[in-house]
Design a protein around this motif. Structure first.
Motif: not given
Length: 395
Positions: A179-185, A222-223, A229-230
């Motif tokens: 999730n921290d690497k994904a496009n958050k929006c 971690i989920i 995304a993880i």
């Protein structure tokens, strides 16, 4: 390709970049998706879930490159739906007799879909554990109706990972995996869309299950869901979102949904949108022609709304089939604590507005009495009814 999640836990799933629909054609995929499977290599080697049947042979071959399949001590089937279990038949041809840990309902689901093949099922329920060595255990948590009766989650002690299956997931292809690497929006948009269109009908159970998981007092670092995304950066943020979304969620938004034959109903829709902006400038207004707009995207906006206003002309003493189908889907999603109004044009008998009100009430909305019902194309007198309708919906 195997990708490390944490320590001896790896992702071994499939990223589906080209996927454009799901559940048949009932759910639109815009940003790809993934079927997440996980491999745990402690003293025991454990596979958690597989992938969708179209990718089963690629999945098995990729797994062979990473590990001798005969070293897999057991398989965890968190959910029997084919996007998670589709590769099981091909895999078990390679390693017959491998124990499959799942709920009693999952046994029924898997045998119902693939036939009775004498697979080695080991039924589990909430609180049951499996020792995997090196001081670590798997703890099973039933997740009934999130979103099938057979669903469960699996928690891994030591590494503090919750393999949450369909809960907390998204149909979102994230090559970077976390999730921290994904496009958050996009991540949060897809997470909300997933909840609104798939899990919302089960919101009371979601709230109850979140309380149960919190009550187990398990540290969660971690989920790892079965799609998208993880969650490793502040993983509980998605749990907090689910708690909000499950509680009859709404924002300061009103969504106008309609279809039209000869643009009269469309003109009313746009007049209603303008009037909402006049009466309540802070309120977000969205307008959709439901015949032309992706229904899952529209339902995500309905989920966010405190009210909706729905329009259709009368045709054949009824409403347009596009609106009727959309309303059937709306009812199935079981939205709560939202208001609704209705409008539409007619040339002869004029039943559409009454039908819309009835259908909206059946869908669980609080329907206001005020309405806009226009004979032929709307004129000044018809537009004059719009402020009262909007005021009723806003009140």
């Amino acid at each position: 390709m195997k990708k490390q999640v944490k320590n001896n836990v790896s992702w071994v799933g499939y990223i589906d970049w080209e996927l454009d629909s799901f559940h048949g054609d009932d759910y639109s995929i815009i940003n790809g998706s993934s079927q997440n499977a996980y491999l745990i290599e402690e003293e025991k080697t454990v596979l958690i879930d597989t992938v969708w049947a179209p990718h089963r042979f690629e999945f098995v071959e990729n797994l062979k490159r990473e590990i001798d399949l005969k070293k897999i001590d057991c398989i965890i089937a968190n959910h029997g739906e084919v996007d998670h279990s589709g590769a099981l038949p091909a895999l078990l041809e390679e390693i017959p007799g491998t124990p499959i840990y799942c709920t009693a309902n999952a046994v029924k689901s898997l045998e119902g879909q693939y036939g009775k093949r004498n697979w080695n099922f080991r039924e589990v329920k909430t609180g049951d554990t499996l020792d995997i060595g090196n001081g670590k255990q798997l703890v099973f948590v039933e997740m009934r109706m999130l979103h099938w009766p057979d669903s469960m989650a699996t928690y891994m002690t030591g590494d503090n990972i919750l393999f949450s299956n369909d809960a907390f997931g998204q149909h979102f292809a994230v090559g970077e995996m976390f999730n921290d690497k994904a496009n958050k929006c996009l991540l949060m948009k897809e997470a909300m869309k997933y909840y609104a269109n798939i899990l919302n009908p089960f919101s009371p159970l979601v709230a109850k299950k979140i309380n149960e998981i919190v009550g187990l007092d398990l540290p969660i670092e971690i989920i790892a869901p079965s799609h998208g995304a993880i969650w490793r950066e502040n993983p509980l943020q998605i749990v907090e979102k689910y708690a909000q979304w499950a509680d009859a969620y709404q924002e300061d938004q009103i969504t106008v949904c309609y279809d039209t034959m000869w643009e009269g109903t469309a003109r009313l829709a746009h007049e209603i949108a303008d009037e909402i902006a006049k009466q309540s400038p802070e309120t977000v207004v969205r307008v959709f022609n439901v015949a032309k707009t992706d229904k899952n995207e529209v339902m995500t906006e309905v989920f966010k709304s405190k009210a909706i206003i729905v329009g259709s002309p009368t045709v054949g003493n009824d409403i347009l089939s596009s609106v009727a189908g959309w309303l059937a889907f709306l009812k199935s999603l079981k939205f709560k604590n939202k208001k609704a109004g209705a409008f539409g044009c007619y040339g002869w008998s004029g039943e559409s507005v009454g039908i819309l009100k009835e259908k909206l009430s059946e869908a669980g909305f609080v329907v206001v009495d005020d309405e806009v019902k226009s004979l032929w194309n709307p004129e000044e007198g018809d537009f004059a009814k719009v402020p009262a309708l909007v005021a009723s919906v806003l009140s």
